[in-house]
Design a protein around this motif. Structure first.
Motif, mmCIF file in Angstrom:
data_model
loop_
_atom_site.group_PDB
_atom_site.id
_atom_site.type_symbol
_atom_site.label_atom_id
_atom_site.label_comp_id
_atom_site.label_asym_id
_atom_site.label_seq_id
_atom_site.Cartn_x
_atom_site.Cartn_y
_atom_site.Cartn_z
ATOM 1 N N GLU A 83 0.840 -1.120 -0.053
ATOM 2 C CA GLU A 83 -0.116 -0.093 0.116
ATOM 3 C C GLU A 83 1.002 1.189 -0.018
ATOM 4 O OE1 GLU A 83 -2.344 0.888 3.540
ATOM 5 O OE2 GLU A 83 -0.586 -0.106 4.797
ATOM 6 N N PHE A 84 0.340 2.201 -0.548
ATOM 7 C CA PHE A 84 0.875 3.702 -0.309
ATOM 8 C C PHE A 84 0.237 4.297 0.848
ATOM 9 C CE2 PHE A 84 1.498 2.957 -4.978
ATOM 10 C CZ PHE A 84 2.901 3.306 -4.995
ATOM 11 N N ALA A 85 0.922 5.070 1.636
ATOM 12 C CA ALA A 85 0.737 5.654 2.935
ATOM 13 C C ALA A 85 1.262 6.908 3.308
ATOM 14 C CB ALA A 85 0.556 4.732 3.837
ATOM 15 N N ASP A 86 0.736 7.716 3.832
ATOM 16 C CA ASP A 86 1.141 8.988 4.303
ATOM 17 C C ASP A 86 2.069 8.868 5.746
ATOM 18 O OD1 ASP A 86 0.467 10.566 2.111
ATOM 19 O OD2 ASP A 86 -1.415 10.936 3.277
ATOM 20 N N GLU A 87 1.572 7.776 6.490
ATOM 21 C CA GLU A 87 2.139 7.495 7.387
ATOM 22 C C GLU A 87 1.894 6.050 8.104
ATOM 23 O OE1 GLU A 87 0.652 10.263 10.552
ATOM 24 O OE2 GLU A 87 -1.329 9.588 10.429
ATOM 25 N N VAL A 88 2.768 5.676 9.056
ATOM 26 C CA VAL A 88 2.654 4.239 9.727
ATOM 27 C C VAL A 88 2.733 4.862 11.230
ATOM 28 C CG1 VAL A 88 3.243 1.974 10.074
ATOM 29 C CG2 VAL A 88 3.561 3.116 7.567
ATOM 30 N N GLU A 89 1.549 4.846 11.835
ATOM 31 C CA GLU A 89 1.775 5.375 13.435
ATOM 32 C C GLU A 89 2.506 4.500 14.145
ATOM 33 O OE1 GLU A 89 -2.159 6.450 14.698
ATOM 34 O OE2 GLU A 89 -2.419 7.771 13.173
ATOM 35 N N THR A 223 -2.503 -0.653 -2.528
ATOM 36 C CA THR A 223 -3.834 0.262 -2.528
ATOM 37 C C THR A 223 -3.364 1.559 -1.818
ATOM 38 O OG1 THR A 223 -3.823 -0.708 -0.226
ATOM 39 C CG2 THR A 223 -4.965 -1.863 -1.848
ATOM 40 N N GLY A 224 -4.241 2.525 -2.028
ATOM 41 C CA GLY A 224 -3.822 3.656 -1.684
ATOM 42 C C GLY A 224 -3.391 4.573 -2.726
#
Length: 226
Positions: A83-89, A223-224
């Motif tokens: 997946e593409f993400a802006d962050e991984v908390e 995804t994303g």
């Protein structure tokens, strides 16, 4: 014993000179066009040799997808999802402006007889799966903007160490430019391994895995939005 005369010793030399003269005359009779063609062919062969045209061709990597195992001599990987993400908390990761995180979870198996680290060294084995100049797992045609983050998919903390013969789910996150994958498809190059043992006297027992040819390419559509 009969003594050999000077004329007898000179006979072979005379014959040899005659053969050379006939050979030179025969070359002189060759049409000029043939000489030009031969010279051009030799020049072409030299150019091809200089650019490696006679080197053994590398076989094209096997094209794989999600769920397909890429099995090298000492390790195996299977991409489970991405997946593409802006962050991984959970890992305190956040993409910089103009970048995105490519987060890929895969099943990895150590096929060697010693523990290996993913993104780190383990004991005396330097596997070099990621975070090296020539990693074994590399994004095709794209360079990460930072080091690759690695953690176990189950959320357990600590360095990711793969024990021999024990498959583990591992997550990797690459920081990449937002426009790195315009069609949304990511390709992961999987390299075969050249195992080297020792380098100097003080590290003779150190085992290093170096990336060899790309034997598999895993393509996945994360995804994303990138």
């Amino acid at each position: 014993m009969r003594k050999t005369g000077d004329h007898e010793r000179a006979a072979p030399k005379v014959a040899a000179r005659a053969i050379v003269r006939r050979w030179v005359r025969s070359l002189a009779d060759v049409p000029r066009g043939i000489w030009i063609a031969a010279a051009a062919l030799i020049a072409l062969l030299l150019v091809v040799f200089a650019i490696g045209g006679f080197a053994q061709a590398q076989a094209a990597p096997t094209e794989l997808g999600v769920g397909d195992e890429a099995r090298a001599s000492v390790y195996a990987v299977t991409v489970i999802d991405a997946e593409f993400a802006d962050e991984v908390e959970s890992e305190y990761l956040e993409a910089e402006p103009g970048e995105t995180l490519l987060v890929m979870t895969m099943r990895m198996e150590n096929l060697s007889d010693a523990p290996i680290g993913v993104g780190t060294a383990a004991d005396r084995t330097k596997a070099g799966l990621v975070n090296t100049e020539n990693p074994l797992l590399d994004l095709s045609g794209v360079s990460a903007t930072d080091t690759v983050s690695v953690w176990r998919a189950d959320g357990s903390s600590g360095q990711v160490i793969l024990q021999p013969g024990v498959p583990s789910e591992v997550t990797l996150a690459w920081s990449v430019p937002e426009d790195a994958f315009p069609d949304g498809v990511v390709s992961l190059d999987v390299h075969e391994v050249e195992v080297r043992r020792g380098a100097v006297i003080l590290s003779a027992s150190v085992v290093t895995w170096r990336a060899a040819e790309t034997f598999a390419r895993i393509s996945v559509t994360p995804t994303g939005a990138p």
